[in-house]
Design an enzyme around this catalytic site. Structure first.
Site, PDB file in Angstrom:
ATOM      1  CE  LYS A 178      29.540  36.438  40.915  1.00 20.21           C
ATOM      2  NZ  LYS A 178      29.562  35.074  41.448  1.00 20.21           N
ATOM      3  NE  ARG A 188      33.372  32.874  35.689  1.00 19.79           N
ATOM      4  CZ  ARG A 188      32.645  33.653  34.905  1.00 19.79           C
ATOM      5  NH1 ARG A 188      32.829  33.644  33.588  1.00 19.79           N
ATOM      6  NH2 ARG A 188      31.728  34.447  35.420  1.00 19.79           N
ATOM      7  CE  LYS A 200      29.172  31.515  36.104  1.00 19.23           C
ATOM      8  NZ  LYS A 200      29.667  31.294  37.476  1.00 19.23           N
ATOM      9  CD  GLU A 216      19.489  42.498  42.178  1.00 22.96           C
ATOM     10  OE1 GLU A 216      19.217  41.767  43.150  1.00 22.96           O
ATOM     11  OE2 GLU A 216      19.238  42.167  40.997  1.00 22.96           O
ATOM     12  CE  LYS A 231      32.673  37.857  42.618  1.00 18.98           C
ATOM     13  NZ  LYS A 231      32.301  36.502  42.915  1.00 18.98           N
ATOM     14  CB  SER A 257      40.415  36.074  40.583  1.00 17.51           C
ATOM     15  OG  SER A 257      39.412  36.126  39.584  1.00 17.51           O
ATOM     16  CE1 TYR A 296      41.024  34.845  45.794  1.00 18.81           C
ATOM     17  CE2 TYR A 296      40.425  36.890  44.660  1.00 18.81           C
ATOM     18  CZ  TYR A 296      40.137  35.583  45.011  1.00 18.81           C
ATOM     19  OH  TYR A 296      38.957  35.013  44.606  1.00 18.81           O
TER      20      TYR A 296
HETATM   21  C1  PBG Z   1      30.720  31.942  41.548  1.00 17.35           C
HETATM   22  C2  PBG Z   1      31.746  32.878  42.053  1.00 17.35           C
HETATM   23  C3  PBG Z   1      32.647  33.563  41.212  1.00 17.35           C
HETATM   24  C4  PBG Z   1      33.491  34.298  42.049  1.00 17.35           C
HETATM   25  C5  PBG Z   1      33.091  34.082  43.368  1.00 17.35           C
HETATM   26  N1  PBG Z   1      31.982  33.192  43.351  1.00 17.35           N
HETATM   27  C6  PBG Z   1      32.832  33.512  39.733  1.00 17.35           C
HETATM   28  C7  PBG Z   1      31.711  33.567  38.816  1.00 17.35           C
HETATM   29  O1  PBG Z   1      30.657  34.161  39.079  1.00 17.35           O
HETATM   30  O2  PBG Z   1      31.883  33.008  37.736  1.00 17.35           O
HETATM   31  C8  PBG Z   1      34.612  35.155  41.548  1.00 17.35           C
HETATM   32  C9  PBG Z   1      35.624  35.638  42.513  1.00 17.35           C
HETATM   33  C10 PBG Z   1      36.883  36.132  41.904  1.00 17.35           C
HETATM   34  O3  PBG Z   1      37.001  36.326  40.671  1.00 17.35           O
HETATM   35  O4  PBG Z   1      37.822  36.350  42.680  1.00 17.35           O
HETATM   36  N2  PBG Z   1      29.789  31.441  42.311  1.00 17.35           N
END
Ligand code: PBG
Length: 307
Positions: A178, A188, A200, A216, A231, A257, A296
């Site tokens: 990720k 968010r 992050k 990983e 991701k 997203s 989505y």
């Molecule tokens: C956080 C989490 C995130 C997403 C899924 N789980 C955002 C982040 O790491 O800040 C993002 C998914 C998306 O953008 O569609 N636990």
């Protein structure tokens, strides 16, 4: 006849945003066509999706500020509506595959995925919290645990906890690679889960790194992951490809997203053709090597291929 790749509705996993309350269906501003659902409205939506052939769902809670704290303790609380919703959905739709989010951020007053101490995110203090959260979700009936936080060692700790408590059949889809990506912004907004300070980058991966994704993946498999996830998807097709070649367990990709938002925005301006661009995006993710795609677009795609 000779087409190499096909995207089928059953390959798609549809993410849902949730909010406590009744009769709510609130559109996310930066994600036209995607909503935050109260549990009662969500049941109807799941039913519709199942009729369209979507069988897998991932659930994300938004949590009231007053319930957030430094240890994300509401995540395993008896009264957490997220856990109740999992239980009720499983009762109503036993054949649906439900996947959870395991991370502190929706419940954390710091908006981080880990415990924050003196401005730093502390990996090892976070692990027992993730284990407790996962156990509570397993007890509620979740099928697949989705640790999305990128703390080191969390897959192993969660697997041990589930096995010790008798939940050997609950699987883990690990967010293996990720990336610290700019494409999570709309998510968010949807959950009001942005970090209150800092970013992050100390736990999510550097977008420049590909070989690190293999390290990983190796760790996640050794710790007992059943599926690996990459991701975001579209800027990371090469990573999906190498992880698929490298591992012998299913690989999934999260079409996030921001990837949804940018296509929707271009379509609203009349600059791209939705019905052509959207399936092309999904196809590219599948072609890169994803066995299943969190997206989505799932409902729109299901409708399109059905008609
Ligand atoms: C956080 C989490 C995130 C997403 C899924 N789980 C955002 C982040 O790491 O800040 C993002 C998914 C998306 O953008 O569609 N636990």
């Amino acid at each position: 006849m000779v087409r190499e790749t096909q995207v089928q509705t059953q390959d798609l996993i549809f993410p849902f945003f949730m909010e406590d309350g009744k009769n709510k269906k609130i559109e996310i501003e930066s994600m036209p066509g995607i909503f935050r659902w109260s549990p009662d409205s969500l049941y109807k939506e799941v039913e519709q999706c199942m009729e369209l052939g979507i069988k897998s769902f991932v659930l994300f809670p938004s949590v009231e500020d007053s319930l957030k704290d430094k240890m994300a303790s509401h995540s395993w609380a008896e009264e957490n509506y997220y856990l109740h919703t999992i239980r009720r959905l499983k009762e109503h739709f036993p054949e649906a595959i439900l996947m959870s989010d395991v991370a502190m951020d929706p419940y954390s007053s710091d908006g981080h995925d880990g415990v924050v101490e003196n401005g730093e995110i502390v990996n090892d203090l976070t692990l027992p919290i993730l284990a407790k959260m996962s156990l509570a979700q397993a007890q509620a009936g979740i099928d697949i645990i989705g640790p999305s936080d990128m703390m080191d060692g969390r897959v192993g700790v969660i697997r041990d906890e589930l096995d010790c408590e008798g939940y050997t059949d609950v699987s883990i889809m690990s967010y293996t690679a990720k990336y610290a990506s700019a494409f999570y912004g709309p998510f968010r907004d949807a959950l009001d889960s942005a970090p209150k300070s800092g970013d992050k980058k100390t736990y999510q991966m550097d977008p420049a790194n590909k070989r690190e994704a293999l390290r990983e993946a190796e760790l996640d498999m050794a710790e007992g992951a059943d599926m690996l996830m990459i991701k975001p998807a579209l800027c990371y097709l090469d990573v999906i490809h190498v992880v698929k070649e490298f591992s012998d367990i299913p690989v999934t990709a999260y079409n996030v997203s921001g990837e949804y938002a940018m296509l929707k925005a271009a379509v609203q301006k009349g600059w791209l053709d939705y019905d052509k661009a959207m399936p092309e995006m999904l196809l590219s993710i599948k072609r890169a090597g994803a066995d299943a795609i969190l997206t989505y677009f799932a409902k729109d795609y299901a409708r399109m291929v059905r008609s």
